[in-house]
Design a protein around this motif. Structure first.
Motif, short mmCIF file in Angstrom:
data_model
loop_
_atom_site.label_atom_id
_atom_site.label_comp_id
_atom_site.label_asym_id
_atom_site.label_seq_id
_atom_site.Cartn_x
_atom_site.Cartn_y
_atom_site.Cartn_z
N PRO A 27 0.96 -1.13 0.04
CA PRO A 27 -0.03 0.02 0.00
C PRO A 27 0.84 1.26 -0.01
N GLU A 28 0.38 2.21 -0.60
CA GLU A 28 1.08 3.82 -0.37
C GLU A 28 1.05 4.02 0.95
N GLY A 29 2.16 4.81 1.28
CA GLY A 29 2.22 5.47 2.26
C GLY A 29 2.14 7.09 2.34
N GLU A 30 1.78 7.86 3.59
CA GLU A 30 1.87 9.19 3.34
C GLU A 30 3.23 9.77 3.47
N ARG A 31 4.27 9.05 4.27
CA ARG A 31 5.20 9.57 4.18
C ARG A 31 6.52 8.80 3.72
N MET A 32 6.02 7.30 3.61
CA MET A 32 7.06 6.38 2.97
C MET A 32 6.87 6.35 1.57
N ARG A 33 7.98 6.66 0.89
CA ARG A 33 7.94 6.46 -0.66
C ARG A 33 9.04 5.83 -1.41
N PRO A 146 8.15 6.67 17.00
CA PRO A 146 6.79 6.68 17.32
C PRO A 146 5.81 7.37 16.41
N GLY A 147 6.25 8.20 15.69
CA GLY A 147 5.58 9.27 14.51
C GLY A 147 5.40 8.14 13.44
N LEU A 148 6.37 7.26 13.00
CA LEU A 148 6.54 6.57 11.99
C LEU A 148 6.06 5.17 12.11
N GLU A 149 5.95 4.62 13.31
CA GLU A 149 5.19 3.20 13.55
C GLU A 149 4.12 2.96 12.93
N PRO A 150 3.02 3.67 13.11
CA PRO A 150 1.51 3.53 12.54
C PRO A 150 1.80 3.38 10.94
N GLU A 151 2.37 3.98 10.35
CA GLU A 151 2.40 3.80 8.89
C GLU A 151 3.25 2.71 8.58
N LEU A 152 4.46 2.51 9.15
CA LEU A 152 5.27 1.31 9.08
C LEU A 152 4.66 0.13 9.24
N THR A 153 3.76 -0.02 10.31
CA THR A 153 3.08 -1.02 10.50
C THR A 153 1.86 -1.42 9.38
N ARG A 154 1.29 -0.34 9.39
CA ARG A 154 0.45 -0.48 7.94
C ARG A 154 0.82 -0.96 6.93
N LEU A 155 2.09 -0.52 6.40
CA LEU A 155 2.77 -0.96 5.04
C LEU A 155 3.37 -2.46 5.23
N LEU A 156 3.86 -2.68 6.51
CA LEU A 156 4.16 -4.31 6.58
C LEU A 156 2.94 -5.27 6.57
N ASP A 157 1.89 -4.81 7.31
CA ASP A 157 0.62 -5.55 7.27
C ASP A 157 -0.15 -5.72 6.00
N GLY A 158 0.27 -4.73 5.22
CA GLY A 158 -0.43 -4.61 3.76
C GLY A 158 0.38 -5.23 2.52
N PHE A 159 1.53 -5.74 2.98
CA PHE A 159 2.47 -6.42 2.04
C PHE A 159 1.88 -7.69 1.70
N ARG A 160 1.83 -7.85 0.08
CA ARG A 160 1.27 -9.04 -0.57
C ARG A 160 2.18 -9.48 -1.43
#
Length: 162
Positions: A27-33, A146-160
């Motif tokens: 999935p796309e991230g807001e900060r991670m590209r 702490p600021g990046l962990e929610p997005e990183l978790t979402r990206l990891l969990d969304g990996f397929r």
């Protein structure tokens, strides 16, 4: 003529179906590209990190040979100990989990970014597929985690896998 030679590899890929088959979905991230792809690695970096920062938030993804079930215990920790971007004094035992319908190991640890010397948090997952395994490593400086962990978790969990 030269232009046709440059287009030939693309035409061959399209004809073979390889161009249509992505190696994985993320999935796309807001900060991670996406920052780069090379030597088998896909690297996403934190766009909000200050220019010239010694360490930034990042997500590293790499396909690996399949890891047979008998070799999985300790595989993730052994792999992390040999990665140049990080140094760890100790690593906890990995937690067995499931991701994208496949068995996986996951661990989180503090380490030191190399060669910066900046303390980092690393969350690593090895996803065990029948044809290949996938190594996913999220990291960020301790102060930024702490600021990046929610997005990183979402990206990891969304990996397929593709």
């Amino acid at each position: 003529m030269r232009r046709h030679l440059l287009l030939l590899p693309l035409a061959l890929l399209a004809a073979s179906g390889a161009a249509a088959q992505a190696p994985f979905r993320l999935p796309e991230g807001e900060r991670m590209r996406l920052a780069t792809q090379g030597l088998g690695w896909t690297v996403l970096r934190d766009l909000a990190a200050p220019r010239g920062a010694a360490e930034t938030g990042m997500l590293l993804i790499r396909a690996q040979r399949p890891v047979p079930p008998a070799a999985r215990r300790g595989h993730l920790a052994r792999t992390l100990r040999h990665l140049r971007p990080f140094h760890f004094d100790a690593l906890p035992a990995a937690t067995r989990t499931e991701m994208a319908g496949l068995p996986a190991d996951r661990l989180e640890a503090r380490g030191i970014g190399q060669p910066s010397g900046v303390p980092v948090v690393v969350r690593a997952t090895c996803l065990y597929g029948p044809a290949r395994s996938w190594l996913l490593i999220a990291s960020a400086p301790v102060a930024d985690w702490p600021g990046l962990e929610p997005e990183l978790t979402r990206l990891l969990d969304g990996f397929r896998p593709g």
